[in-house]
Every structure is written in C-alpha cells, then in structure tokens.
Design a protein around this motif. Structure first.
Motif, PDB file in Angstrom:
ATOM      1  N   THR A  92      -5.351   0.406  -3.927  1.00 37.36           N
ATOM      2  CA  THR A  92      -5.688  -0.046  -2.577  1.00 37.36           C
ATOM      3  C   THR A  92      -7.148  -0.480  -2.484  1.00 37.36           C
ATOM      4  O   THR A  92      -7.553  -1.064  -1.489  1.00 37.36           O
ATOM      5  CB  THR A  92      -5.417   1.068  -1.540  1.00 37.36           C
ATOM      6  OG1 THR A  92      -6.150   2.228  -1.905  1.00 37.36           O
ATOM      7  CG2 THR A  92      -3.931   1.375  -1.453  1.00 37.36           C
ATOM      8  N   CYS A  97       0.826  -1.215   0.000  1.00 36.73           N
ATOM      9  CA  CYS A  97       0.000   0.000   0.000  1.00 36.73           C
ATOM     10  C   CYS A  97       0.858   1.262   0.000  1.00 36.73           C
ATOM     11  O   CYS A  97       0.497   2.264  -0.626  1.00 36.73           O
ATOM     12  CB  CYS A  97      -0.952   0.009   1.197  1.00 36.73           C
ATOM     13  SG  CYS A  97      -2.319  -1.163   1.035  1.00 36.73           S
ATOM     14  N   GLU A  98       1.982   1.230   0.685  1.00 32.78           N
ATOM     15  CA  GLU A  98       2.899   2.375   0.681  1.00 32.78           C
ATOM     16  C   GLU A  98       3.531   2.583  -0.695  1.00 32.78           C
ATOM     17  O   GLU A  98       4.019   3.667  -0.995  1.00 32.78           O
ATOM     18  CB  GLU A  98       4.017   2.158   1.701  1.00 32.78           C
ATOM     19  CG  GLU A  98       3.576   2.247   3.139  1.00 32.78           C
ATOM     20  CD  GLU A  98       4.679   1.820   4.104  1.00 32.78           C
ATOM     21  OE1 GLU A  98       5.849   1.684   3.680  1.00 32.78           O
ATOM     22  OE2 GLU A  98       4.358   1.617   5.286  1.00 32.78           O
ATOM     23  N   TYR A 103      -7.340  -8.101  -3.518  1.00 36.66           N
ATOM     24  CA  TYR A 103      -6.521  -6.983  -3.986  1.00 36.66           C
ATOM     25  C   TYR A 103      -6.000  -7.249  -5.392  1.00 36.66           C
ATOM     26  O   TYR A 103      -5.699  -8.393  -5.746  1.00 36.66           O
ATOM     27  CB  TYR A 103      -5.343  -6.736  -3.036  1.00 36.66           C
ATOM     28  CG  TYR A 103      -5.778  -6.117  -1.734  1.00 36.66           C
ATOM     29  CD1 TYR A 103      -6.007  -4.757  -1.649  1.00 36.66           C
ATOM     30  CD2 TYR A 103      -5.976  -6.896  -0.607  1.00 36.66           C
ATOM     31  CE1 TYR A 103      -6.422  -4.178  -0.451  1.00 36.66           C
ATOM     32  CE2 TYR A 103      -6.390  -6.334   0.586  1.00 36.66           C
ATOM     33  CZ  TYR A 103      -6.610  -4.974   0.653  1.00 36.66           C
ATOM     34  OH  TYR A 103      -7.032  -4.420   1.835  1.00 36.66           O
ATOM     35  N   VAL A 159       1.959   1.705  -3.784  1.00 37.97           N
ATOM     36  CA  VAL A 159       0.937   1.459  -4.811  1.00 37.97           C
ATOM     37  C   VAL A 159       1.428   1.955  -6.171  1.00 37.97           C
ATOM     38  O   VAL A 159       1.983   3.039  -6.280  1.00 37.97           O
ATOM     39  CB  VAL A 159      -0.387   2.121  -4.388  1.00 37.97           C
ATOM     40  CG1 VAL A 159      -0.981   2.997  -5.426  1.00 37.97           C
ATOM     41  CG2 VAL A 159      -1.405   1.124  -3.982  1.00 37.97           C
ATOM     42  N   LEU A 192       1.001  -3.537  -6.687  1.00 37.14           N
ATOM     43  CA  LEU A 192      -0.360  -3.343  -6.191  1.00 37.14           C
ATOM     44  C   LEU A 192      -0.958  -2.231  -7.041  1.00 37.14           C
ATOM     45  O   LEU A 192      -0.493  -1.095  -7.010  1.00 37.14           O
ATOM     46  CB  LEU A 192      -0.366  -2.952  -4.714  1.00 37.14           C
ATOM     47  CG  LEU A 192      -1.740  -2.661  -4.108  1.00 37.14           C
ATOM     48  CD1 LEU A 192      -2.634  -3.895  -4.134  1.00 37.14           C
ATOM     49  CD2 LEU A 192      -1.595  -2.137  -2.688  1.00 37.14           C
TER      50      LEU A 192
END
Length: 156
Positions: free
Chosen positions: A65, A9-10, A43, A12, A62
């Motif tokens: 999110t 997530c940090e 996800y 993405v 990713l």
C-alpha cells in the motif's frame, strides 16, 4: 480512494483478476485505472509484463500500500490524444493490436506512450506520443523493444 484501489488494498499481496476489478469498479475502464494507479499515483502493481511472469494476463497484485513513486499529473489534452490516436489509426504501433481484437482472455487497452519520457523533459505533444497496447507499453517500460523505440523516434 476509488473502488479499484480500495479492493486492491484489501487484497494486498494477493492475485486480483480483471473480472473482480470490473465488478468492484462497476466500469469498463478498470484496466486503464490500474495503469493510472501505477503510472500516475505511484502504486506498485505487478502484472505479467511488469516483473511477474508467473501471473496470467488479466491478473494483478498490489505489492504494497506504500507508493513507490510520487503521484503526478500526466494528463494529455484531449485534442492531442485524439490526434495521436487518429494518426496511429487506434492501433498499437509495435504489435498492431487494436480494440477489435479485445477479449476477456486478452483484455488489453490502448494507451499513449511518451517517446522522450516526461521526467527527461518530453512534452505532451503529438510528436512525442505514440499509441501502444498495454502489453507492449509494459514491455517497453521493462526495457524491451529498444530497437522499436529508436526506430519510431526517428520516423515521427
């Protein structure tokens, strides 16, 4: 939120490597956790085999999110897992890969695949499960290897 998901997530939209995930997650099972984030938690994590052929093996992105599917429980009983891995000799039924061939350049894991998908009523029983490596599993879900899927369904 687990360490692997927090790190993804940090970052993405950025390439994250297996080495980074292994360090952050402080576990050997980071590749399995990434698959769980995709298949169980919903996800959208892209790999070389899930729509991003420009990525190298062991790279993940990713995409967002936001989940692309609802999370769900797909836990298979330990006894069933053990039986399927034993039957399939802990070897990918498609390409023959096994854990003895693991390397940092080829960090696959072995996984169980439902022959009849869970959404279509496929159960968590030995007759509906086969062992595949992560690469073949991703390719199968991308629509490749249909002939294998039909052959294997009729052999069990």
């Amino acid at each position: 939120m687990g360490q692997a998901l927090a790190f993804l997530c940090e970052n993405v939209g950025k390439v994250v490597t297996t080495e980074e995930l292994a360090y952050v997650a402080k576990a050997k099972e980071y590749a399995r956790r990434v698959r769980e984030l995709r298949t169980e938690d919903g996800y959208h994590i892209a790999t070389r085999f899930t729509g991003r052929p420009d990525l190298n093996s062991g790279q993940y992105i990713l995409q967002s999110t936001e989940r692309i599917a609802e999370s769900h429980d797909r836990h298979i009983k330990h006894e069933v897992q053990t039986s399927v891995y034993k039957r399939d000799k802990s070897t990918c039924r498609l390409c023959g890969w096994d854990i003895n061939r693991w390397s940092s350049d080829d960090p696959r894991i072995l996984e169980l695949h439902h022959l009849e998908q869970h959404q279509q009523g496929g159960g968590y029983v030995e007759e509906n499960l086969v062992v595949l490596c992560g690469k073949c599993h991703d390719e199968l879900h991308a629509g490749e290897h249909e002939e294998f899927l039909n052959k294997i369904k009729h052999s069990l």
